[in-house]
Design an enzyme around this catalytic site. Structure first.
Site, short mmCIF file in Angstrom:
data_model
loop_
_atom_site.label_atom_id
_atom_site.label_comp_id
_atom_site.label_asym_id
_atom_site.label_seq_id
_atom_site.Cartn_x
_atom_site.Cartn_y
_atom_site.Cartn_z
CG HIS A 1 -2.04 -0.88 1.24
ND1 HIS A 1 -1.92 -2.24 1.46
CD2 HIS A 1 -3.36 -0.65 1.02
CE1 HIS A 1 -3.11 -2.80 1.40
NE2 HIS A 1 -4.01 -1.86 1.13
CG ASN B 1 4.37 -4.45 2.69
OD1 ASN B 1 4.00 -3.31 2.94
ND2 ASN B 1 3.54 -5.46 2.45
#
Length: 332
Positions: A184, A215
């Site tokens: 994201h 991440n």
């Protein structure tokens, strides 16, 4: 025949003239004494209290700079002054109670400085500049408030889908067996305040191929920090995205570009000033997750990304904020 008595000439007139002359002399003598006394007093004062020419120069200089009280301005303009610890002779005007301009609407919206394809979509939760060539965002921008950062209204969706407003955004299967996470840019953790915002954060126009350990590690730490800063400072403005280059490798049938690095640029207002910081992180595993090592002035991030951040601010304000880095203001 009796002789007449002769009268002596009268001296009254002569005495009167003499009195006038004596009075004038007395006035002149008194005036001379006063003048001599005044001169003697002035010489003595200058000897005891000599005037420092350099201090006068400093005062004149401070008036020119606006730091010395000047009768041409209202008294209350200088009511709140503090002493500069480096020079106790020079008063320093304290910061005003509010920033001296109105914060532009959508101040977080950046602009590209290079000729790069983009389609800008503004959503409930954030704005995204989508790059159709590489199938990833150029940037994602939003304001995160303290209320939004602390909300748990919506739970995580985990449903990645193509963007319904943009043709040709990747299918989630393009990431399958690629070795990269669906990373994201606007994190789901910032979107818990709204079901729609949570849903939008899982559109693939908000997603980039990201190293799994990055991440789940340092990038996740930075996202958590953003929420902490939003709660502490009432709100933060965030611009985030990939560092796009022409040599990016690709994955999937749609040819999604794999960024070599990611950026996150932040700003908050103290009420009197603006504080900014930028982070640029390579797309790899980090054994050392000390964010302070990867912080930089926003100016440096602009050079690396080719993006002009917070360009809607007044130039002087933008230049000052983006050229400085106050890590302690960010708790780093």
């Amino acid at each position: 025949m009796a002789k007449k008595k002769t009268r002596k000439p009268s001296t009254r007139k002569g005495n009167k003239k003499k009195q006038v002359v004596d009075f004038i002399k007395q006035i002149i003598v008194t005036a001379c004494v006063v003048i001599v006394c005044f001169i003697a007093f002035w010489i003595g004062y200058e000897f005891i209290f000599p005037q420092d020419a350099s201090s006068i120069g400093k005062k004149l200089e401070s008036v020119e700079k606006g730091t010395e009280k000047n009768s041409g301005y209202p008294d209350d303009l200088y009511a709140d002054t503090e002493t500069d610890p480096a020079n106790t002779d020079v008063p320093v005007i304290s910061e005003p109670e509010t920033i001296p301009f109105s914060m532009p609407d959508e101040v977080e919206m950046p602009r590209m400085e290079s000729d790069r394809p983009e389609e800008i979509i503004t959503r409930e939760s954030f704005a995204v500049s989508y790059n159709r060539t590489y199938r990833i965002p150029n940037w994602v921008a939003y304001e995160l408030t303290a209320q939004e950062a602390g909300s748990n209204k919506s739970s995580r969706s985990n449903k990645f889908v193509p963007d319904p407003e943009l043709d040709g955004t990747p299918d989630t299967r393009d990431y399958s067996r690629s070795g990269y996470d669906r990373g994201h840019m606007a994190p789901a953790g910032d979107m818990k305040w709204s079901h729609q915002a949570m849903k939008e954060s899982f559109y693939t126009s908000n997603i980039c191929p990201q190293d799994h350990y990055m991440n789940q590690g340092i990038w996740n730490d930075l996202e958590n920090k953003c929420r902490v800063w939003a709660k502490k400072h009432k709100s933060v403005w965030v611009v985030t995205g990939p560092v796009i280059s022409k040599k990016m490798k690709r994955i999937g049938d749609t040819g999604i570009g794999i960024p070599e690095a990611f950026f996150k640029v932040l700003m908050y207002s103290t009420g009197t000033t603006l504080e900014g910081v930028a982070f640029v992180l390579e797309n790899r595993n980090y054994e050392d997750s000390d964010l302070k090592k990867y912080a930089m002035p926003i100016d440096e991030a602009e050079k690396l990304t080719g993006i002009d951040f917070f360009h809607q601010l007044p130039d002087a304000v933008e230049d000052k904020m983006e050229s400085e880095l106050h890590l302690k203001k960010w708790g780093l």
